[in-house]
Write an enzyme that holds these catalytic residues in place. Structure first.
Site, mmCIF file in Angstrom:
data_model
loop_
_atom_site.group_PDB
_atom_site.id
_atom_site.type_symbol
_atom_site.label_atom_id
_atom_site.label_comp_id
_atom_site.label_asym_id
_atom_site.label_seq_id
_atom_site.Cartn_x
_atom_site.Cartn_y
_atom_site.Cartn_z
ATOM 1 N N ALA A 1 15.671 24.891 -7.098
ATOM 2 C CA ALA A 1 14.940 24.768 -5.835
ATOM 3 C C ALA A 1 13.453 24.971 -6.122
ATOM 4 O O ALA A 1 13.089 25.531 -7.156
ATOM 5 C CB ALA A 1 15.427 25.833 -4.862
ATOM 6 N N GLU B 1 19.636 32.331 -10.337
ATOM 7 C CA GLU B 1 19.062 32.848 -9.078
ATOM 8 C C GLU B 1 18.943 34.362 -9.030
ATOM 9 O O GLU B 1 17.974 34.886 -8.477
ATOM 10 C CB GLU B 1 19.888 32.365 -7.876
ATOM 11 C CG GLU B 1 19.709 30.893 -7.529
ATOM 12 C CD GLU B 1 20.653 29.956 -8.283
ATOM 13 O OE1 GLU B 1 21.232 30.386 -9.303
ATOM 14 O OE2 GLU B 1 20.808 28.799 -7.850
HETATM 15 N N1 T1G Z 1 9.982 25.769 -8.510
HETATM 16 C C1 T1G Z 1 8.643 25.593 -8.501
HETATM 17 N N2 T1G Z 1 7.886 25.629 -9.606
HETATM 18 C C2 T1G Z 1 8.515 25.833 -10.766
HETATM 19 C C3 T1G Z 1 9.910 26.026 -10.852
HETATM 20 C C4 T1G Z 1 10.652 25.992 -9.653
HETATM 21 N N3 T1G Z 1 11.971 26.143 -9.640
HETATM 22 N N4 T1G Z 1 10.242 26.213 -12.152
HETATM 23 C C5 T1G Z 1 9.101 26.138 -12.840
HETATM 24 N N5 T1G Z 1 8.065 25.916 -12.014
HETATM 25 C C6 T1G Z 1 6.658 25.729 -12.390
HETATM 26 C C7 T1G Z 1 6.085 26.945 -13.096
HETATM 27 O O1 T1G Z 1 5.581 27.873 -12.171
HETATM 28 C C8 T1G Z 1 5.020 26.325 -13.953
HETATM 29 O O2 T1G Z 1 3.923 26.057 -13.138
HETATM 30 C C9 T1G Z 1 5.617 24.973 -14.346
HETATM 31 O O3 T1G Z 1 6.636 24.715 -13.367
HETATM 32 C C10 T1G Z 1 6.251 24.946 -15.727
HETATM 33 O O4 T1G Z 1 7.154 26.032 -15.821
HETATM 34 C C11 T1G Z 1 19.286 26.857 -3.714
HETATM 35 C C12 T1G Z 1 17.669 29.040 -4.428
HETATM 36 C C13 T1G Z 1 12.836 25.502 -15.912
HETATM 37 C C14 T1G Z 1 13.214 27.106 -17.801
HETATM 38 O O5 T1G Z 1 15.016 30.014 -11.470
HETATM 39 O O6 T1G Z 1 13.040 29.213 -15.543
HETATM 40 O O7 T1G Z 1 17.597 26.888 -7.224
HETATM 41 O O8 T1G Z 1 2.345 27.558 -14.206
HETATM 42 O O9 T1G Z 1 5.941 27.209 -17.696
HETATM 43 O O10 T1G Z 1 8.633 27.285 -20.098
HETATM 44 O O11 T1G Z 1 20.563 28.054 -5.266
HETATM 45 O O12 T1G Z 1 10.321 27.051 -15.471
HETATM 46 O O13 T1G Z 1 2.333 25.127 -14.745
HETATM 47 O O14 T1G Z 1 1.605 25.918 -12.475
HETATM 48 O O15 T1G Z 1 8.167 28.036 -16.839
HETATM 49 O O16 T1G Z 1 9.254 24.827 -19.933
HETATM 50 C C15 T1G Z 1 16.460 28.477 -9.755
HETATM 51 C C16 T1G Z 1 12.884 28.666 -12.835
HETATM 52 C C17 T1G Z 1 15.572 28.398 -8.540
HETATM 53 C C18 T1G Z 1 14.308 28.210 -12.826
HETATM 54 C C19 T1G Z 1 11.118 25.661 -17.729
HETATM 55 N N6 T1G Z 1 15.723 28.002 -10.881
HETATM 56 N N7 T1G Z 1 12.144 28.012 -13.875
HETATM 57 O O17 T1G Z 1 10.404 26.555 -18.562
HETATM 58 O O18 T1G Z 1 7.990 25.821 -18.132
HETATM 59 S S1 T1G Z 1 16.371 29.083 -7.138
HETATM 60 C C20 T1G Z 1 15.034 28.834 -11.668
HETATM 61 C C21 T1G Z 1 12.274 28.341 -15.165
HETATM 62 C C22 T1G Z 1 17.474 27.933 -6.645
HETATM 63 C C23 T1G Z 1 19.359 27.367 -5.111
HETATM 64 C C24 T1G Z 1 18.295 28.280 -5.476
HETATM 65 C C25 T1G Z 1 11.424 27.591 -16.144
HETATM 66 C C26 T1G Z 1 12.167 26.455 -16.879
HETATM 67 P P1 T1G Z 1 2.449 26.159 -13.661
HETATM 68 P P2 T1G Z 1 7.284 26.908 -17.150
HETATM 69 P P3 T1G Z 1 9.060 26.115 -19.269
#
Ligand code: T1G
Ligand code: NAD
Length: 705
Positions: free
Chosen positions: A67, A129
């Site tokens: 998300a 999450e």
């Molecule tokens: N939403 C918005 N921005 C995100 C994002 C996300 N989910 N994930 C990463 N970014 C932005 C981050 O802030 C950074 O921005 C850029 O992308 C690159 O990220 C309904 C509620 C996928 C393993 O928890 O773990 O789904 O700093 O530097 O090292 O059940 O990003 O460049 O401006 O981290 O290659 C669940 C979170 C959400 C994954 C990639 N998902 N992200 O790592 O790049 S909750 C997560 C990560 C959900 C549902 C629910 C990592 C990555 P900027 P990065 P990376």
């Protein structure tokens, strides 16, 4: 997120296969535009008579990273993700998820809404999450147990740790691993083979409830109650999975929604999301924006003791060549043995294979006694004794031998980096790189920027942190930089509590209950009481007459009770036991010290202990920000999350202060000042923010947008 495109979804028909591509760089997050694009694409697919099967795929590096976290805390915008996934699942024509790179959170939930799943080699699939203080909220807690069983589902959901494609195949989470790396081609082939087999739409919601749930749910709940240390999301997620084995799919989905929305509203969610963005913000410094780092492949490490050996281990493990210089061949051999045993431990943990370890020891690591061996290094990190004279001697040699353009770094904990820099002919190439012990494990690196340090040297330090898979935080020069300076202040508050009547054991318990990995006296025992003793000696000359002295700590030191390494410190350690037992003799020594200091004692509640400890931490944190030692409050937070065992779900000390209310922290400080107005003087920045009705987060955001 301002200025960033919120992505798009494209629809293309390839030989009766509708290819639906999610495109929202960098991680294809499920923003409102993507959700609505997916909904439109599946609406079109249903009426598209020229397509018999659909493939959902991600553009770029991955399927979907989850998300869009930046939407959290804002009013929800339709269509909701659970609805979009239901729409996909309810398609009468089959749908395939093509997974490459990563499918995380809502991204994996989208794949679970599809009827078939194929993944590329090197894919990670997970429901992270809980790491953000929430739980899967788009059907993950209901579909996952139906597909892979309650035990595997609970493992993935409550740990948040992703699995590999091989593990996913084994548990039944995916149906196929594609052979080549071209996931798009493989998924279209797979879709076509499904069509020729007349494979039907196969919604997971139509599968029976998990059959392995008997006892499993209770086991997980009991296990997490023990290990969660105050963290709520994993336990709430267990309730959601329980609903999946007790209720119909539709009812279970409703329960998941209810629990999900509840978690969205908790301070823990706010703390963890703050941590997520803060740890990414620390490297975004205007002073290095667009400034290329210098090249570095060959590193020098001077001193191979506790820190030098750990730093060298971290460097060789991450592909750098290291030349380590020690005083004599015995010490050099000892350093090599320590590094070899660190690498052996990495082999045992499966982080490294034996051939790679041997190659590192033979080719990447050189241990010598002659400084001339440093003549071709790009960057040298000094980790010798903590003495200005010794450091200056070492830097004089480095200045003489290192090539021009090389970086000269010091791992000093407290000494003045400006003074070290000034002792060389090239202060612009000198920087502090403050690693934490054990240096090959701890993720924090304080990058200490001295007055004359060149911007490309700062940029290189951040590039090095990244290369070593650590989090670099910029700090300015002062005694203790960000972390140890604040530590020394709240550690003093803890010693005052002991002098005034609290036992070290009550203090440790109150703080571990608060969520810290360890209490201050457990930390002393781990680090060694000689460290604190040396610090007190060093600071004695600057002591103020009203400073209160923890004579009990000196008494333990003089008895040779130095902590875990001597089997006795504040706690007694039986052989092989790292937890330690309280010692009545220590309490007697403390009682004696109180008597000698003439203090009248009283009892403290756990709550007051936490309030005093936190108020001291936040007050000094505010001073550190005000003095520009930390650039923003969030830099202080990241230092504490990565270097000091601060509970991540509280977001860091400054976020904690914001959430409790700065006025409440200031009121505490003023109350404590009634009995000690020497130690408890409010930081001017804290007073100013309270007067203006602002908080630390306002300072984090200042200068942005
Ligand atoms: N939403 C918005 N921005 C995100 C994002 C996300 N989910 N994930 C990463 N970014 C932005 C981050 O802030 C950074 O921005 C850029 O992308 C690159 O990220 C309904 C509620 C996928 C393993 O928890 O773990 O789904 O700093 O530097 O090292 O059940 O990003 O460049 O401006 O981290 O290659 C669940 C979170 C959400 C994954 C990639 N998902 N992200 O790592 O790049 S909750 C997560 C990560 C959900 C549902 C629910 C990592 C990555 P900027 P990065 P990376
Ligand atoms: P240590 O005593 O374990 O190791 C120091 C090593 O330096 C010894 O092996 C010694 O033989 C070697 N040495 C001394 N003079 C030398 C010289 N002229 N040339 C080459 N080698 C020399 O100390 P440590 O705990 O590793 O600390 C090293 C530095 O790191 C100190 O500045 C300390 O403040 C800092 N530091 C320590 C920690 C920690 O937790 N121990 C954490 C962060 C920073």
């Amino acid at each position: 997120m301002k200025g960033r495109l919120m992505g798009s979804v494209s629809y293309e028909n390839v030989d009766r296969v509708a290819v639906v591509t999610v495109d929202n760089a960098p991680v294809n997050a499920l923003s409102q535009a993507i959700r609505s694009g997916l909904s439109d694409a599946f609406g079109r697919f249903q009426t598209d008579e020229s397509a018999d099967i659909a493939v959902i795929i991600g553009a770029g590096r991955m399927l979907i990273g989850g998300a869009d976290i930046s939407e959290f805390g804002k009013p929800p915008q339709s269509p909701s993700l659970p609805d979009v996934i239901l729409q996909i699942e309810q398609s009468a024509k089959p749908v395939v998820a093509a997974i490459h790179g990563m499918a995380l959170g809502g991204g994996l939930e989208v794949a679970l809404g599809a009827h078939y799943r194929i993944a590329a080699p090197g894919t990670r699939l997970g429901l992270p999450e809980v790491k953000l203080g929430i739980m899967p909220g788009a059907g993950g807690t209901q579909r996952m147990p139906r597909l892979v069983g309650a035990d595997t589902a609970l493992k993935m959901i409550t740990s948040g740790t992703p699995v590999t494609e091989a593990e996913a195949l084994q548990s039944g989470l995916i149906d196929q691993i594609c052979e080549g790396v071209d996931i798009r081609e493989a998924a279209i082939d797979y879709a076509q083979s499904l069509l020729s087999d007349n494979a039907p739409a196969r919604p997971i919601s139509g599968l029976p409830r998990a059959t392995d749930s008997e006892g499993v749910i209770q086991q997980w709940r009991a296990k997490l109650q023990k290990s969660s240390r105050g963290e709520v999301a994993p336990l709430v997620a267990v309730d959601a999975v329980e609903a999946s084995v007790q209720k119909s799919f539709a009812e279970g989905l409703k329960e998941e929604r209810r629990l999900f929305l509840h978690l969205m509203d908790t301070p823990q969610r706010a703390g963890l999301i703050h941590a997520f963005f803060a740890e990414r913000a620390v490297a975004k410094l205007p002073e290095i924006a667009g400034i290329a780092p210098r090249d570095f492949t060959r590193i020098g490490v001077i001193g191979g003791g506790t820190m030098g050996a750990g730093i060298a281990t971290s460097a060789v493990l991450n592909g750098l060549a290291v030349t380590l210089v020690e005083r004599d061949s015995e010490a050099a051999d000892k350093a090599r043995t320590t590094i070899a045993s660190n690498l052996d431990a990495a082999v045992k943990r499966g982080k490294l294979n034996a051939e790679r370890r041997d190659a590192i020891l033979n080719d990447a690591l050189t241990t010598v006694t002659d400084y001339d061996a440093l003549s071709d290094v790009d960057l040298a990190i000094e980790a010798v004794f903590e003495s200005m004279d010794v450091k200056k001697e070492v830097f004089a040699k480095l200045d003489e031998i290192l090539p021009r353009g090389a970086i000269l770094a010091t791992n000093t904990s407290y000494l003045d980096v400006d003074e070290i820099a000034a002792s060389t002919s090239r202060p612009e190439d000198v920087i502090g790189l403050h690693f934490f012990s054990p240096a090959h494990i701890m993720k924090l690196l304080e990058v200490v920027v001295a007055g004359k340090t060149a911007p490309d040297v700062v940029s290189t330090a951040f590039a090095l942190a990244k290369k070593l898979r650590k989090t670099g935080v910029r700090a300015g020069v002062c005694d203790g930089f960000i972390g140890n300076r604040i530590l020394s202040h709240y550690r003093t508050a803890a010693d005052h509590l002991v002098l005034d009547g609290a036992s070290p054991y009550q203090i440790d318990k109150a703080l571990t209950d608060f969520g810290f990995a360890m209490g201050p006296y457990q930390v002393s025992d781990l680090a060694g009481l000689d460290i604190g003793y040396a610090t007190r000696q060093r600071k004695a000359a600057d002591a103020h007459p009203r400073d209160r002295y923890p004579a009990f700590a000196d008494a333990l030191y003089h008895k040779g009770w130095l902590g875990q390494k001597t089997g006795h410190g504040y706690y007694i350690y039986e052989k092989g036991d790292r937890k330690g037992q309280p010692d009545p003799e220590v309490e007697q020594i403390i009682a004696q010290a109180r008597k000698e200091a003439g203090t009248s004692t009283r009892t403290f509640t756990d709550d007051e202990i936490v309030r005093r400890y936190m108020a001291a931490m936040v007050n000094e944190g505010a001073r550190v920000v005000e003095a520009g030692i930390a650039q923003r409050p969030l830099d202080v937070d990241v230092v504490f999350l990565y270097g000091y065992g601060f509970p991540r779900w509280r977001g860091g000390p400054m976020k904690y202060a914001d959430m409790r209310g700065l006025d409440s922290i200031l009121a505490d400080i003023r109350t404590f000042a009634e009995t000690d107005d020497h130690f408890w003087t409010p930081a001017p920045l804290l007073e100013k923010l309270v007067a203006e009705g602002r908080n630390f987060d306002n300072l984090n955001k200042a200068g942005k947008e």
